[in-house]
Design a protein around this motif. Structure first.
Motif, short mmCIF file in Angstrom:
data_model
loop_
_atom_site.label_atom_id
_atom_site.label_comp_id
_atom_site.label_asym_id
_atom_site.label_seq_id
_atom_site.Cartn_x
_atom_site.Cartn_y
_atom_site.Cartn_z
N ARG A 1 48.16 38.43 35.92
CA ARG A 1 47.48 37.14 35.85
C ARG A 1 46.71 36.98 34.53
N ILE A 2 46.02 38.02 34.15
CA ILE A 2 45.28 37.98 32.89
C ILE A 2 46.24 37.81 31.72
N SER B 1 38.74 34.44 36.35
CA SER B 1 38.71 34.79 37.77
C SER B 1 39.53 36.06 38.04
N ALA B 2 40.67 36.22 37.36
CA ALA B 2 41.48 37.43 37.52
C ALA B 2 40.74 38.65 37.00
N ALA B 3 40.01 38.49 35.89
CA ALA B 3 39.21 39.61 35.37
C ALA B 3 38.09 39.97 36.34
N ILE C 1 44.38 53.42 33.87
CA ILE C 1 43.23 52.68 34.39
C ILE C 1 42.38 52.11 33.26
N VAL C 2 42.30 52.78 32.13
CA VAL C 2 41.52 52.23 31.01
C VAL C 2 42.15 50.93 30.52
N HIS C 3 43.46 50.87 30.53
CA HIS C 3 44.16 49.63 30.18
C HIS C 3 43.74 48.49 31.11
N ASN C 4 43.72 48.75 32.41
CA ASN C 4 43.35 47.71 33.37
C ASN C 4 41.91 47.26 33.20
N LEU C 5 41.02 48.22 33.00
CA LEU C 5 39.60 47.87 32.85
C LEU C 5 39.34 47.15 31.54
N VAL D 1 38.43 40.10 28.33
CA VAL D 1 38.35 38.71 28.78
C VAL D 1 36.89 38.27 28.90
N PHE D 2 36.05 39.13 29.48
CA PHE D 2 34.63 38.79 29.58
C PHE D 2 34.00 38.63 28.20
N LEU D 3 34.30 39.56 27.30
CA LEU D 3 33.71 39.50 25.96
C LEU D 3 34.19 38.28 25.19
N LEU D 4 35.47 37.96 25.31
CA LEU D 4 35.98 36.76 24.64
C LEU D 4 35.32 35.50 25.19
#
Length: 733
Positions: free
Chosen positions: A565-566, A596-598, A623-627, A633-636
């Motif tokens: 989704r992201i 929302s997906a993040a 898992i680091v890729h997913n996080l 996305v939050f930082l952007l």
């Protein structure tokens, strides 16, 4: 008689006719003369001024070349007018594209387009497609009456189109990082820094610097460990194995956490080979050592009580390469054990953060698999059904891993879906596989005994036909979970090729929006087709159908879904930067879905960091890729925001939560990701006046302390010196 005899003079004159005698000349001379006399389309200015014949060569004619003058050709007025007209048409196409994407509140764009339509003949506004490599549909007239051709490239380019913006051959660091596409979270992290730089230039009234400084190169934002070379020269016995107790621990780590997501090895065969290691071939010794290396890496992540030295997985990997990646092995004809070993090596590289190497190795494994025909349907009547199914699972293991690495690196896939006809794996456990080919086919295709997957022209239409049959109709088990992963890999690749490829730049914005909505519907269809036991969103709704069961599968599928989704909606985050005021616009809606997906990804994490919970139930190898997908996305979103926005506080809490998890994971890749993301958050918090009042975040914003990943030591290392008791070597006291 006198009347019958002609005069002598007249007879002589009639018998002697004039004959043209050709001039003797060599063919080379004729060619030279014709070449010298040919007419050139235009003469250079120097030859015109001196009133001499111009040879017309470019970049210099013969006269200018001999005299050392500058050779300049001036286009005729008609040609210059054509070039200017074409440029106006391109600019009008760009304006029309901008009008369709962003609106035209004051009507200035529409006024300019009307002026262009009046000044330029109507037939010039619809030029034919001059590029034979581009489909004709892309040159059709847009709604605004102006052809949307190359003028729309820059609009799409700014969001997702890949361009090479640095020299990747200049040093070891850039070569190790390699090309990183716009689909990678590494590029997204770089976008955060570039946005901060732009904001700083605007607020300080400094002249914008259009060049990318050394700190803005992609390799500066690569938190993976490609630049750290751990390939030390270990002095060891290649044939030596760990103690049976340690080996059994490592095997169980692999089987319990990796096998269901990556069934490249048949479980029964692996356990049988493990019980009789004395009769293993060299390739199977390489396979077994790769299993040990992956299990050893996991043991360090969960801090197992029986774990050996933190570098023991490098020993197993070195042993495996000595058996399976020798010069003779690579130059020989491919076989199944070689493909399995390469697939495991790529998985291992991904788990330790060497994603560029992993992408290269998985490509090699896929090439070998294609050479043996694993990408097409096997109709050999002499091959048992169980063997066919194992080959199918080998292919789909490689396929799903390559799609994951494609999203992590932003690099294209080497698999052309249209050329593949291999069926999806069956939803049967290993112990339930049959040797009856007809019975297995009926299980695979309930509506027909035989299928023709090549009947459709769509690249993945025959795969999606199986999706339509529904995963909810099959029992929830490890194989139905793996089949769901394979289907998600197909959708993920379609997202990458639709939004992050070179073909994106020749599509109109309306087409991109349509394709985005279609992919979004496919994601929803994939989620709704899952068995109810795999419904990862039921956990959030508090209606878990069977608490305690399939927790791991639900979390793994949830990370895949929200990551896709992201990936699908990430290009729309640029709309926030451009200040779209229309909340009902397509871009705004997609940006909201991306955030929302993040948030949903972060909601999988408990409030208090517990790395073992994540490693035991999540995709510990990526898992680091997913996080980092969620963090970037939050930082952007925060970097595009303005001070005082109520959404800033919510985004800040989510960002701090995920970064706190990165800090607690105590893994080299997570540590580098934590350093970079926390520093970015500190800079954003300063600009937006966000509250980072607690002690830990106060240290971050002040830059008081930064955890760095140290480069492992190089040189010759004796393997026995880094192992503890039980690892198969002499203990080092």
């Amino acid at each position: 008689m006198s009347s019958s005899t002609p005069p002598s003079g007249s007879g002589k004159q009639s018998n002697m006719r004039k004959v043209a005698i050709p001039r003797l000349q060599r063919s080379a001379q004729i060619a030279a003369v014709s070449k010298e006399r040919r007419r050139v389309p235009r003469a250079c200015t120097a030859c015109r001024n001196h009133k001499i014949k111009c040879s017309g060569e470019t970049p210099r004619c013969k006269h200018c070349e001999s005299t050392g003058r500058d050779c300049v050709y001036i286009l005729p007025r008609r040609d210059r007018l054509k070039i200017v007209t074409d440029r106006c048409i391109q600019l009008a196409a760009l304006l029309s594209e901008l009008k369709d994407r962003f609106g035209d509140e004051d009507g200035r764009i529409a006024e300019l387009l009307e002026g262009v339509a009046e000044d330029i003949p109507e037939n010039r506004l619809t030029p034919g497609n001059s590029n034979p490599d581009i489909d004709g549909d892309d040159s059709k007239v847009s709604n605004g009456g102006v052809a949307s051709g190359s003028g729309s490239m820059d609009v799409v380019d700014a969001e997702s189109h890949d361009l090479l913006e640095e020299d990747l051959t200049r040093d070891d660091e850039t070569r190790a990082t390699g090309f990183v596409g716009k689909a990678s979270e590494v590029q997204w992290l770089r976008s955060v820094k570039l946005q901060l730089n732009r904001t700083e230039e605007e607020t300080s009234d400094r002249r914008p610097s259009y060049g990318l400084g050394g700190k803005e190169q992609v390799s500066s934002f690569n938190f993976y460990l490609d630049v750290h070379d751990n390939d030390n020269d270990y002095l060891m016995d290649s044939a030596e194995l760990p103690t049976p107790e340690t080996a059994n621990h490592l095997l169980q780590c692999y089987l319990s956490t990796v096998h269901d997501s990556f069934p490249i090895l048949p479980k029964g065969e692996l356990e049988a080979r493990f019980k009789d290691p004395g009769r293993l071939s060299q390739k199977w010794q390489a396979i077994l050592n790769m299993v040990f290396a992956i299990g050893a890496k996991y043991s360090h992540l969960v801090r197992a009580s029986w774990q050996a030295d933190e570098r023991d997985h490098y020993i197993y990997e070195t042993r495996a390469r000595s058996f399976g990646l020798s010069e003779a092995t690579l130059s020989s004809h491919p076989d199944i054990p070689q493909i399995q070993m390469l697939g495991l090596l790529a998985f291992y590289y991904a788990s330790v953060g060497k994603i560029s190497r992993a992408w290269v190795i998985i490509g090699l494994a896929l090439r070998f698999a294609c050479a043996l025909g694993l990408h097409v349907r096997n109709e050999d009547p002499n091959t048992s059904a169980s063997k066919k199914e194992n080959l199918v699972r080998i292919w789909w293991s490689l396929f799903s891993l390559e799609r994951l690495l494609g999203a992590m690196t932003g690099r294209p896939s080497i698999v052309v879906d249209f050329h593949c006809s291999v069926p999806l794996p069956l939803t049967l456990p290993d112990e339930s596989l049959l040797d009856d080919v007809v019975a297995m086919d009926r299980m695979r295709f309930p509506s027909r005994a035989r299928a023709s997957p090549t009947s459709s022209n769509a690249p993945s239409a025959w795969w999606m036909e199986e999706v339509a049959m529904g995963l909810d109709e099959v029992p929830a088990n490890s194989t139905s979970y793996f089949k769901a992963l394979c289907l998600m890999g197909i959708i993920t690749q379609d997202v990458l090729s639709t939004l992050y490829s070179a073909g994106t730049m020749i599509r109109k914005s309306a087409d991109i929006q349509t394709l985005t909505l279609e992919l979004s519907e496919r994601l929803d269809g994939w989620r709704s087709s899952l068995p109810c036991e795999f419904d990862f969103q039921a956990r959030h709704a508090g209606s878990d159908p069977k608490p305690g069961r399939f927790i791991r599968e639900r979390m793994l599928l949830g990370f895949c879904y929200f990551g896709a989704r992201i990936l699908l909606t990430r290009p729309s985050l640029g709309g926030i930067e451009k200040g779209f005021n229309n909340t009902d616009s397509f871009t705004r809606k997609m940006a909201a879905i991306c955030v929302s997906a993040a948030k949903a990804t972060a909601d999988f994490l408990p409030d208090q960091p517990n790395p073992n919970f994540l490693y035991e139930n999540g995709p510990w190898w990526s898992i680091v890729h997913n996080l980092m997908q969620a963090v970037t996305v939050f930082l952007l979103s925060l970097s595009y925001s303005t001070s005082g926005s109520p959404e800033n506080v919510v985004l800040l809490q989510y960002t701090k939560k995920v970064i706190s998890w990165l800090r607690a994971m105590q893994d080299p890749v997570a540590a580098r990701a934590y350093d970079m993301s926390s520093n970015m958050l500190g800079a954003i918090a300063t600009r937006l006046s966000l509250d980072l009042s607690d002690h830990h975040w106060r240290n971050i914003i002040r830059g008081k302390k930064s955890r760095r990943c140290q480069k492992p030591s190089s040189g010759i290392v004796v393997a026995s010196e880094i192992y503890r008791d039980g690892a198969g070597f002499t203990a080092h006291r």
